[in-house]
Design a protein around this motif. Structure first.
Motif, mmCIF file in Angstrom:
data_model
loop_
_atom_site.group_PDB
_atom_site.id
_atom_site.type_symbol
_atom_site.label_atom_id
_atom_site.label_comp_id
_atom_site.label_asym_id
_atom_site.label_seq_id
_atom_site.Cartn_x
_atom_site.Cartn_y
_atom_site.Cartn_z
ATOM 1 N N LYS A 99 0.824 -1.207 0.000
ATOM 2 C CA LYS A 99 0.000 0.000 0.000
ATOM 3 C C LYS A 99 0.862 1.263 0.000
ATOM 4 O O LYS A 99 0.568 2.222 -0.725
ATOM 5 C CB LYS A 99 -0.947 -0.018 1.210
ATOM 6 C CG LYS A 99 -2.164 0.833 1.015
ATOM 7 C CD LYS A 99 -3.192 0.611 2.113
ATOM 8 C CE LYS A 99 -4.071 -0.590 1.824
ATOM 9 N NZ LYS A 99 -5.189 -0.710 2.784
ATOM 10 N N HIS B 5 -3.551 -6.526 -5.845
ATOM 11 C CA HIS B 5 -3.191 -5.127 -5.645
ATOM 12 C C HIS B 5 -1.711 -4.889 -5.850
ATOM 13 O O HIS B 5 -1.314 -3.840 -6.373
ATOM 14 C CB HIS B 5 -3.673 -4.675 -4.267
ATOM 15 C CG HIS B 5 -5.170 -4.725 -4.147
ATOM 16 N ND1 HIS B 5 -5.817 -5.596 -3.304
ATOM 17 C CD2 HIS B 5 -6.140 -4.064 -4.825
ATOM 18 C CE1 HIS B 5 -7.123 -5.445 -3.459
ATOM 19 N NE2 HIS B 5 -7.343 -4.525 -4.370
ATOM 20 N N GLU B 78 -10.035 0.659 -8.732
ATOM 21 C CA GLU B 78 -9.951 -0.396 -7.725
ATOM 22 C C GLU B 78 -8.732 -0.173 -6.816
ATOM 23 O O GLU B 78 -8.813 -0.346 -5.598
ATOM 24 C CB GLU B 78 -9.874 -1.766 -8.412
ATOM 25 C CG GLU B 78 -9.510 -2.937 -7.504
ATOM 26 C CD GLU B 78 -10.383 -3.067 -6.267
ATOM 27 O OE1 GLU B 78 -11.526 -2.609 -6.276
ATOM 28 O OE2 GLU B 78 -9.878 -3.625 -5.257
ATOM 29 N N TRP B 82 -8.868 0.561 -2.863
ATOM 30 C CA TRP B 82 -8.136 -0.285 -1.910
ATOM 31 C C TRP B 82 -7.258 0.545 -0.974
ATOM 32 O O TRP B 82 -7.161 0.241 0.219
ATOM 33 C CB TRP B 82 -7.286 -1.302 -2.687
ATOM 34 C CG TRP B 82 -6.423 -2.165 -1.832
ATOM 35 C CD1 TRP B 82 -6.833 -3.138 -0.961
ATOM 36 C CD2 TRP B 82 -4.989 -2.143 -1.759
ATOM 37 N NE1 TRP B 82 -5.739 -3.725 -0.367
ATOM 38 C CE2 TRP B 82 -4.595 -3.129 -0.837
ATOM 39 C CE3 TRP B 82 -3.994 -1.388 -2.394
ATOM 40 C CZ2 TRP B 82 -3.258 -3.384 -0.528
ATOM 41 C CZ3 TRP B 82 -2.666 -1.642 -2.085
ATOM 42 C CH2 TRP B 82 -2.310 -2.629 -1.163
ATOM 43 N N GLU B 85 -9.045 1.578 2.080
ATOM 44 C CA GLU B 85 -9.390 0.557 3.084
ATOM 45 C C GLU B 85 -8.332 0.526 4.182
ATOM 46 O O GLU B 85 -7.143 0.436 3.882
ATOM 47 C CB GLU B 85 -9.346 -0.828 2.427
ATOM 48 C CG GLU B 85 -10.669 -1.418 2.074
ATOM 49 C CD GLU B 85 -10.483 -2.800 1.450
ATOM 50 O OE1 GLU B 85 -9.466 -3.462 1.713
ATOM 51 O OE2 GLU B 85 -11.369 -3.188 0.677
#
Lengths: 177, 177
Positions: A99, B5, B78, B82, B85
């Motif tokens: 991330k 991801h 997407e 993500w 989140e």
DNA sequence: AGATACATGTAAAATGTTACATGATTTT
DNA sequence: AAAATCATGTAACATTTTACATGTATCT
């Protein structure tokens, strides 16, 4: 399979029911290996077929009966055999790092918040471990031979959480302008 | 699903074939998320059905043709979704820690050797990361906004490996009498 | 001639996660 | 009376690992 060995270690320390094992995986042993009761019951079944453990039905009053699992001689052999196998160097596997790496393609403010949340989570875990260490090993120099492995693994947990907190701080310092 | 991801992040940086992605998962992105080519091809197939990516057949001479995968607008959405989140606080999951914990029930000499091997492996990885950092980011103060996330994730890798090396040293100091 | 790099897949087995399912007892 | 703890499982789904499968081109 690693859960099998984690269960063998835990049952070697003290025989237990599936439920009690699941509790331990919420605490001590679960610091470095997580498992749900569903997984534990399934693996216990297989371990019994493989004769690594045997179970005794223990009747209780005021509580449901329980099945206490005990490591067999074969189970002890398997555990010893496993300790002789070299462990491959362990690698980080982190959703969170993915991330951070994707920062430029997502919601920057949200990721920054996530970093702060991650830091807080690791801080809480660190405090939890430290409290545990202070309570169970007040004098690190005087830890008995028997308790030494559990103490050292807890030390590893403390080191890991500390390094995660530090990294989150570095991330925030570099990204929060 | 996290591999999805990780692939979206990697393809956002630069479109690639399955093979090229697999190479990246051996290097940079694989520092914190491992994946084999088998896994990658399967997930790429699903991602294409889900319209997160489209693929173009690129003819090559002197080499087999390749399918280059490109992130679609849906894929970008997407990825952005993500990043919004929250990530659950990440927990250590370590076969090696289970083994250390089981020290008293196994082959002590073998486990001590394994600790030294583990330390050497983490040292090698640390050197690898450091060399990478020295080569790609000679001046940490001057890292561009674009490169910052990749640099910071590499820093996380360095911190992780260093803390593992330190822990192994602590283990050996406490156990090797 | 053999090894390595490029290139893409399928299939089976093992593992792990999430949801479903039940029921007694103890504590608030 | 409701919530939490004790207690044990099944089933479906997702993910990961390992083995199988094939073929071209370049480098040594």
């Amino acid at each position: 399979m690693a859960l099998e060995h984690a269960i063998l270690v835990s049952l070697s320390e003290q025989s237990a029911s599936g439920y009690e094992l699941a509790r331990r995986f919420d605490r001590s042993i679960g610091f470095f290996w997580q498992a749900t009761h569903q997984q534990i019951y399934k693996v216990l079944g297989r371990m019994e077929s493989d004769k690594l453990i045997v179970s005794e039905l223990v009747e209780q009053h005021g509580r449901p009966d329980k099945k206490v699992h005990v490591v067999t001689a074969e189970g002890r052999d398997e555990l010893a055999r496993w300790t002789r196998e070299p462990t491959p160097t362990e690698r980080l596997r982190s959703d969170f790092a993915v991330k951070v790496r994707g920062l430029g393609f997502g919601d920057r403010a949200a990721v920054l918040q996530d970093i702060a949340r991650q830091r807080d989570g690791h801080r809480a875990q660190l405090e939890h471990y430290r409290a545990n260490a202070a309570k169970n090993y007040p004098d690190p120099e005087a830890v008995s031979e028997t308790d030494l492995p559990a103490y050292l693994v807890l030390r590893g947990g403390i080191r890991f959480e500390q390094s995660q907190v530090d990294w989150c701080q570095e991330l925030l310092a570099a990204l929060e302008v």
